[in-house]
Design a protein around this motif. Structure first.
Motif, PDB file in Angstrom:
ATOM      1  N   ALA A  25      26.636  16.913  15.223  1.00  0.00           N
ATOM      2  CA  ALA A  25      26.879  18.009  14.277  1.00  0.00           C
ATOM      3  C   ALA A  25      26.174  19.281  14.746  1.00  0.00           C
ATOM      4  CB  ALA A  25      26.409  17.616  12.881  1.00  0.00           C
ATOM      5  N   ALA A  26      24.944  19.131  15.214  1.00  0.00           N
ATOM      6  CA  ALA A  26      24.209  20.297  15.718  1.00  0.00           C
ATOM      7  C   ALA A  26      24.895  20.868  16.952  1.00  0.00           C
ATOM      8  CB  ALA A  26      22.768  19.902  16.044  1.00  0.00           C
ATOM      9  N   SER A  28      28.021  20.647  17.742  1.00  0.00           N
ATOM     10  CA  SER A  28      29.300  21.277  17.380  1.00  0.00           C
ATOM     11  C   SER A  28      29.092  22.640  16.739  1.00  0.00           C
ATOM     12  CB  SER A  28      30.111  20.371  16.454  1.00  0.00           C
ATOM     13  OG  SER A  28      29.567  20.340  15.153  1.00  0.00           O
ATOM     14  N   ALA A  29      27.947  22.831  16.097  1.00  0.00           N
ATOM     15  CA  ALA A  29      27.665  24.113  15.455  1.00  0.00           C
ATOM     16  C   ALA A  29      27.277  25.191  16.463  1.00  0.00           C
ATOM     17  CB  ALA A  29      26.543  23.950  14.431  1.00  0.00           C
ATOM     18  N   HIS A  30      26.845  24.780  17.649  1.00  0.00           N
ATOM     19  CA  HIS A  30      26.334  25.743  18.622  1.00  0.00           C
ATOM     20  C   HIS A  30      27.197  25.889  19.868  1.00  0.00           C
ATOM     21  CE1 HIS A  30      22.699  26.310  16.323  1.00  0.00           C
ATOM     22  NE2 HIS A  30      22.605  25.000  16.209  1.00  0.00           N
ATOM     23  N   GLN A  31      28.309  25.173  19.917  1.00  0.00           N
ATOM     24  CA  GLN A  31      29.175  25.264  21.088  1.00  0.00           C
ATOM     25  C   GLN A  31      30.535  25.801  20.674  1.00  0.00           C
ATOM     26  OE1 GLN A  31      29.436  21.538  23.106  1.00  0.00           O
ATOM     27  NE2 GLN A  31      27.241  21.394  23.446  1.00  0.00           N
ATOM     28  N   THR A  35      35.421  21.268  18.068  1.00  0.00           N
ATOM     29  CA  THR A  35      35.946  20.537  16.911  1.00  0.00           C
ATOM     30  C   THR A  35      35.930  19.028  17.140  1.00  0.00           C
ATOM     31  OG1 THR A  35      38.206  20.832  17.707  1.00  0.00           O
ATOM     32  CG2 THR A  35      37.398  22.431  16.111  1.00  0.00           C
ATOM     33  N   ALA A  38      32.604  17.763  16.014  1.00  0.00           N
ATOM     34  CA  ALA A  38      32.492  17.730  14.549  1.00  0.00           C
ATOM     35  C   ALA A  38      33.172  16.482  14.007  1.00  0.00           C
ATOM     36  CB  ALA A  38      33.097  18.989  13.942  1.00  0.00           C
ATOM     37  N   SER A  41      31.015  13.485  14.894  1.00  0.00           N
ATOM     38  CA  SER A  41      29.851  13.474  14.018  1.00  0.00           C
ATOM     39  C   SER A  41      30.193  12.894  12.646  1.00  0.00           C
ATOM     40  CB  SER A  41      29.315  14.898  13.853  1.00  0.00           C
ATOM     41  OG  SER A  41      28.334  14.952  12.848  1.00  0.00           O
ATOM     42  N   SER A  42      31.286  13.346  12.075  1.00  0.00           N
ATOM     43  CA  SER A  42      31.694  12.864  10.748  1.00  0.00           C
ATOM     44  C   SER A  42      31.931  11.359  10.747  1.00  0.00           C
ATOM     45  CB  SER A  42      32.966  13.583  10.297  1.00  0.00           C
ATOM     46  OG  SER A  42      32.710  14.940  10.108  1.00  0.00           O
TER      47      SER A  42
END
Length: 126
Positions: A25-26, A28-31, A35, A38, A41-42
């Motif tokens: 999740a981290a 995916s938030a910074h790259q 998607t 993400a 992660s889910s």
């Protein structure tokens, strides 16, 4: 493996799934264009909780133990396949193996159905 050992192993695997899910999740938030991470992660985070719940229900004998533990193990394997394939596609631009993510997704569906069956299956001695 003893009954308690299997329970502890599944809980440890759920912990590893949860940690990997947060890390993805981290990432995916910074790259940019992450998607896939993400989604990976889910799947890991959601099914880590499902593993814990299945183990607890089996340990408490709310559900048929063998089917419930098989469902929990299915969640672990399937989420690893699904998330592993998406993560490898993101970073290495290749698949884990052909149809890895759909195989993991199908196994997740089957594991949920097995958990439902474990709730409906008559338990011994009850």
């Amino acid at each position: 493996m003893t009954r308690g050992g299997l329970f502890r192993a599944l809980v440890a695997l759920a912990g590893a799934m949860g940690a990997a899910g947060v890390a993805l999740a981290a990432a995916s938030a910074h790259q940019p264009d992450a998607t896939r991470l993400a989604s990976a992660s889910s799947m890991l985070l959601f099914h880590a909780s499902a593993v814990l719940a299945a183990v607890l229900l089996a340990e408490r004998r709310v559900i048929q133990e063998h089917l419930g533990l098989a469902a929990a193990l299915g969640f672990v394997i399937a989420a690893a396949l699904f998330a592993g394939d998406l993560t490898l596609r993101q970073y290495a631009e290749r698949s884990l193996f052909p149809m890895a993510a759909p195989t993991g997704g199908t196994l997740l569906i089957l594991s949920w159905l097995m958990l439902a069956l474990a709730a409906l299956w008559p338990r011994r001695g009850v």
